[in-house]
Design an enzyme around this catalytic site. Sequence first.
Site, PDB file in Angstrom:
ATOM      1  N   VAL A 101      10.161  -1.358 -36.098  1.00 36.36           N
ATOM      2  CA  VAL A 101      11.305  -1.011 -35.252  1.00 36.36           C
ATOM      3  C   VAL A 101      10.797  -0.049 -34.192  1.00 36.36           C
ATOM      4  CG1 VAL A 101      13.564   0.110 -35.151  1.00 36.36           C
ATOM      5  CG2 VAL A 101      12.972  -1.343 -37.113  1.00 36.36           C
TER       6      VAL A 101
ATOM      7  N   LYS B 272      -6.829  14.463 -23.773  1.00 30.69           N
ATOM      8  CA  LYS B 272      -6.080  13.486 -22.989  1.00 30.69           C
ATOM      9  C   LYS B 272      -5.072  14.176 -22.079  1.00 30.69           C
ATOM     10  CE  LYS B 272      -2.577  10.530 -22.176  1.00 30.69           C
ATOM     11  NZ  LYS B 272      -1.132  10.722 -22.007  1.00 30.69           N
TER      12      LYS B 272
END
Length: 388
Positions: free
Chosen positions: A6, A213
């Site tokens: 989901v 990052k």
Amino acid sequence: MGKKAVHFGGGNIGRGFVGEFLHESGYEVVFVDVMDSVIDALQKASSYTVTEISGEGEHKKVIENYRAINSKHNLDDVIKEISTADVVTCAVGPNILKFIAPPIAKGIDIRTQPKPLAVIACENAIGATDTLHGFIKDNTDESRRDSLPSRAQFANSAIDRIVPTQDPNSGLDVKIEKFYEWVVEKTPFGDVGHPDIKAIHWVDNLEPYIERKLFTVNTGHATAAYFGYNAGKPTIHDALKDERIRSQVNAVLAETSALIVEKHHIPAEEQHDYVQKIITRISNPYLEDVVQRVGRAPLRKLSRKERFIGPAAQLAERGQQVDALMGAVEEALKFQNVPDDEESFELHKILKELSAADATTKLTDLEPDHPLYPRVLEKVTKVQSETK
């Protein structure tokens, strides 16, 4: 019975990054969103196309085997899907996590599956899954909280993939860069083992990957966007063709690299190569990456743990240089009243109505005794004097 995931968020990252790799890993994907137009389109179409862009050209992938539910109208259906899912992911924005927590909590609570649900938030924020976990605990009955780990396991992640401005007529199809990085901590899964998802790099300690990052890709990208926007450049590629802007981006990333190398013991040469790879990526002309898109939501990007104040605060605490980062903060503060960006109008209002000290605190959440505070205050004061 096949595997099921989901995913909250039917946007470009959801369809073109998370959804792509869940699909390729053999999951049926159930997209959940509150946007009628997105859900209606997903329900009507049996497939959509993800186009990966690189210097070598384009590569198309067709995504099928998905369903879509509108959580605004069919929340009970969402809860039922979660109760029998193997994985729940999300790409909704950090500010929306508190709204998706209640149905996830209810779905977890009624689970009868023998294996715990794997929950992975895919947001541009440090510790996003921890944040979501906290909201889920808040929405779980106190008598059931102690047994929550037997029903769900929560792992933080770092995601990296550029989604450029999309063609307004592209519908569900997504154009996205070929390069990607999806790093997830494996420790929370313990003896049960992590879910089998292609593209994920599983690690014991996520923090070095998240900070590298965020403080390289996101900091560099946003720096190019704000300098580019204020110089009238249409795209990131155009901005980085300007030697003045390119040198500013390099200077900012030299400062954040100093932090990453010292704090996380990443070899300086490895970090240097990573920076060069990132600059090559974000300057890719094929991405047609519009500066307004990259610069949008300046309030979030100027916040305490984000791409500018986050590394600058740590550097200031270590007594290291932050001149270039403060230059980028100044450019970000000028990103005001940009069409279709609510936060840029709010930024203008804050700088216009509050004192420099109050605006600095509101924007960055820095205390006046923090070593970075006077540096930011100086930039806020300067931009306020120039703001009409």
